[in-house]
Design a protein around this motif. Structure first.
Motif, PDB file in Angstrom:
ATOM      1  N   MET A  61       0.816  -1.218   0.516  1.00 53.15           N
ATOM      2  CA  MET A  61      -0.189   0.136   0.390  1.00 53.15           C
ATOM      3  C   MET A  61       0.569   0.902   0.479  1.00 53.15           C
ATOM      4  O   MET A  61       0.639   2.306  -0.868  1.00 53.15           O
ATOM      5  N   ALA A  62       2.393   1.434   0.804  1.00 55.76           N
ATOM      6  CA  ALA A  62       2.754   2.450   1.155  1.00 55.76           C
ATOM      7  C   ALA A  62       3.683   2.581  -0.524  1.00 55.76           C
ATOM      8  O   ALA A  62       3.883   3.885  -0.955  1.00 55.76           O
ATOM      9  N   ALA A  63       4.286   1.718  -1.221  1.00 51.62           N
ATOM     10  CA  ALA A  63       4.708   1.854  -2.319  1.00 51.62           C
ATOM     11  C   ALA A  63       3.199   2.268  -3.304  1.00 51.62           C
ATOM     12  O   ALA A  63       4.416   2.932  -4.225  1.00 51.62           O
ATOM     13  N   SER A  64       2.432   2.025  -3.125  1.00 50.01           N
ATOM     14  CA  SER A  64       1.411   2.037  -4.489  1.00 50.01           C
ATOM     15  C   SER A  64       1.007   3.037  -4.329  1.00 50.01           C
ATOM     16  O   SER A  64       0.815   4.491  -4.836  1.00 50.01           O
ATOM     17  N   TRP A 132       1.545   4.798   5.886  1.00 51.00           N
ATOM     18  CA  TRP A 132       1.587   3.469   5.299  1.00 51.00           C
ATOM     19  C   TRP A 132       3.180   2.827   5.962  1.00 51.00           C
ATOM     20  O   TRP A 132       3.553   1.666   6.150  1.00 51.00           O
ATOM     21  N   ALA A 133       3.967   3.470   5.198  1.00 55.17           N
ATOM     22  CA  ALA A 133       5.470   2.934   5.568  1.00 55.17           C
ATOM     23  C   ALA A 133       5.689   2.806   7.170  1.00 55.17           C
ATOM     24  O   ALA A 133       6.380   1.901   7.160  1.00 55.17           O
ATOM     25  N   VAL A 134       5.057   4.206   7.798  1.00 57.96           N
ATOM     26  CA  VAL A 134       5.341   3.767   9.812  1.00 57.96           C
ATOM     27  C   VAL A 134       4.201   2.717   9.868  1.00 57.96           C
ATOM     28  O   VAL A 134       5.270   2.035  10.593  1.00 57.96           O
ATOM     29  N   GLY A 135       3.547   2.205   9.164  1.00 54.30           N
ATOM     30  CA  GLY A 135       2.472   1.116   9.497  1.00 54.30           C
ATOM     31  C   GLY A 135       3.707  -0.321   9.201  1.00 54.30           C
ATOM     32  O   GLY A 135       3.748  -1.161   9.721  1.00 54.30           O
TER      33      GLY A 135
END
Length: 151
Positions: A61-64, A132-135
């Motif tokens: 999700m973060a990458a997208s 999302w990256a922190v998640g």
């Protein structure tokens, strides 16, 4: 109509796009750290791949979101540059023919509105990518703790 001078609006859009790039870089750094941790644990033979699902979902999700923010930014800048006659590469050492002619205020305002809207969208997407990256990092740390306690 627009509030502020065109220069102020363009400056605001540019500030948002710089923040977008900054947020995307933070998200990329966090995702790289998680990927390095996963690869390290895979090489050590610690990771059962089935149990990586809680980490893979937020990672994807973060990458997208980071990719969508980048594509939004590039698309908006390309549209504005094409609409105003600006060079496609801002580092071009000569003034293109289109820049010597004045852009109609109506066209300029429409392009600035489009750029500002895209800048806000890009900033929102890149901020979501950071969240999302922190998640993902939190999920990885939790997953590592559980795997260490179980192993």
């Amino acid at each position: 109509m627009l509030t502020g001078t065109p220069e102020e609006l363009l400056g605001h859009a540019c500030t948002l796009l710089r923040l977008c790039a900054h947020d995307a870089a933070i998200a990329a750094m966090l995702l790289t750290l998680v990927a390095a941790g996963v690869i390290t644990q895979m090489v050590a033979g610690v990771i059962p791949l089935v149990l990586l699902t809680p980490v893979v979902g937020p990672f994807a999700m973060a990458a997208s979101l980071a990719v969508r923010a980048r594509r939004t930014m590039v698309s908006a800048l390309g549209a504005v540059r094409a609409g105003t006659g600006a060079p496609l590469d801002p580092g071009v050492p000569w003034t293109p023919f289109g820049l010597s002619a004045d852009v109609e205020p109506r066209v300029r305002d429409a392009e600035l509105r489009r750029l500002l809207g895209a800048a806000y969208r890009c900033a929102e997407l890149s901020w979501q990518a950071v969240v999302w990256a922190v998640g993902t990092g939190g999920a990885f740390l939790l997953w590592t703790t559980i795997m260490t306690a179980a192993g």
